[in-house]
Write an enzyme that holds these catalytic residues in place. Structure first.
Site, PDB file in Angstrom:
ATOM      1  N   LYS A 139       0.831  -1.211   0.000  1.00 28.21           N
ATOM      2  CA  LYS A 139       0.000   0.000   0.000  1.00 28.21           C
ATOM      3  C   LYS A 139       0.868   1.264   0.000  1.00 28.21           C
ATOM      4  O   LYS A 139       0.628   2.182  -0.777  1.00 28.21           O
ATOM      5  CB  LYS A 139      -0.916   0.038   1.245  1.00 28.21           C
ATOM      6  CG  LYS A 139      -1.867  -1.149   1.338  1.00 28.21           C
ATOM      7  CD  LYS A 139      -2.854  -0.983   2.489  1.00 28.21           C
ATOM      8  CE  LYS A 139      -2.227  -0.956   3.870  1.00 28.21           C
ATOM      9  NZ  LYS A 139      -1.597  -2.233   4.283  1.00 28.21           N
ATOM     10  N   ARG A 169      12.038  -5.487   4.320  1.00 29.50           N
ATOM     11  CA  ARG A 169      11.757  -4.066   4.067  1.00 29.50           C
ATOM     12  C   ARG A 169      12.711  -3.170   4.863  1.00 29.50           C
ATOM     13  O   ARG A 169      12.985  -3.407   6.028  1.00 29.50           O
ATOM     14  CB  ARG A 169      10.319  -3.773   4.475  1.00 29.50           C
ATOM     15  CG  ARG A 169       9.967  -2.308   4.382  1.00 29.50           C
ATOM     16  CD  ARG A 169       8.483  -2.097   4.365  1.00 29.50           C
ATOM     17  NE  ARG A 169       7.809  -2.364   5.618  1.00 29.50           N
ATOM     18  CZ  ARG A 169       6.497  -2.163   5.803  1.00 29.50           C
ATOM     19  NH1 ARG A 169       5.762  -1.726   4.802  1.00 29.50           N
ATOM     20  NH2 ARG A 169       5.952  -2.415   6.964  1.00 29.50           N
TER      21      ARG A 169
END
Ligand code: AMP
Length: 225
Positions: free
Chosen positions: A21, A135
Site C-alpha cells: 500500500k 523491508r
C-alpha cells in the site's frame, strides 16, 4: 462511474500489512496529485514525541496491535480537514476496523463528500512475510527499499538522499505474526462493509511495483480520471 464531479478523487488503499500500500501510494500521489494520508505515518510521527501518548502508541505499534479507534479517527478527521485534502485523498492503513469504517462513512457524508473506490490489494501470506522482513525505510525521506527485491546500492544508505536505512520496529517476526492475526480478526471484516456498498475492487498485488501500479491506474481510469 466517474470520480467526484468536481474532479476530486477519494480512494482507500486497503489490504494486509506488507501488500504494498505504501509503495503504491507514493507513486499514485504523484500521478493523481492528491495527498497520501497514512495513519501508520501519522502514528510514527506521534511516536517520536516523548509524551505519554507518544509512549503509549510506541508500545502498541511495537507489539503489532491496533491503536484505539478514537485516537486514530481523531487524527484522520484533523488530517482530512487540511486544505490539501479538498481535491481528494489516498487513504492508506485506514480504516482498519468496522468502527473506523463507519466513522469514515459519517465523516465524508457530513462534509458532503463520498468515497470513489476502496481498492483491496491482495497477496498470499507467505509473500507478505517475505516482503515485510526484507523491508528497509529511509529515516530521512521515507523511501522504501527491499533487501532482495529493491536493494539499495550502498546497503545501509538511501539511493535518493543518502539517509540512513532502518528496519521498522514492527517488522520483526513476532510483530509481523501479530499484525497478520490482527488483520484477519479486525480488519478483514471491513472488506464486506465496502462490498455491500458496491465500492470494493480487488487488485492482485503480485508482481513488480510497476505492474501493480498499472493495475491500480486501470481502476482509477475506469473512474474517469
Ligand atoms: P502501517 O504503517 O499502516 O503498517 O501501520 C503501522 C502500525 O500503526 C499498525 O501495525 C498499527 O499498530 C498502527 N496503525 C496504523 N493505522 C492504524 C489504524 N487505522 N488503526 C489502528 N492502528 C493503526
Amino acid at each position: 462511474m466517474s470520480g467526484g464531479t468536481d474532479g476530486s478523487l477519494r480512494l482507500v488503499l486497503f489490504g494486509a500489512p506488507g501488500v504494498g500500500k505504501g509503495t503504491q501510494a507514493a507513486v499514485l500521489k504523484e500521478k493523481l496529485a492528491v495527498p497520501h494520508i497514512a495513519t501508520g505515518d501519522l502514528l510514527r510521527a506521534a511516536m517520536q514525541a516523548d509524551t505519554p501518548t507518544g509512549r503509549q502508541i510506541r508500545k502498541i505499534v511495537g507489539r503489532g496491535e491496533l491503536v484505539p479507534d478514537a485516537l486514530v479517527s481523531r487524527m484522520i478527521e484533523e488530517r482530512l480537514t487540511a486544505s490539501d485534502s479538498g481535491r481528494g485523498f489516498l487513504l492508506d492503513g485506514y480504516p482498519r476496523t468496522l468502527e473506523q469504517a463507519v466513522f469514515l462513512d459519517r465523516l465524508v457524508e457530513r462534509r458532503g463528500m463520498r468515497l470513489d473506490r476502496v481498492i483491496n490489494l491482495e497477496l498470499p501470506a507467505a509473500e507478505i512475510i517475505g516482503r515485510l522482513t526484507g523491508r528497509r525505510i529511509c529515516g530521512a525521506c521515507g523511501a522504501i527499499f527491499h533487501l532482495r527485491f529493491d536493494p539499495p546500492q550502498d546497503g545501509a544508505r538511501c539511493d535518493r538522499c543518502r539517509g540512513e536505512l532502518r528496519q521498522r520496529s514492527d517488522d520483526t517476526e513476532t510483530a509481523i505474526a501479530e499484525r497478520l492475526r490482527v488483520y484477519r480478526a479486525q480488519t478483514e471484516p471491513v472488506i464486506e462493509h465496502y462490498e455491500t456498498q458496491g465500492l470494493l475492487t480487488t487488485v492482485d498485488g503480485n508482481g513488480s511495483p510497476a505492474e501493480v501500479t498499472e493495475r491500480l491506474m486501470q481502476v482509477v481510469r475506469a473512474l474517469g480520471r
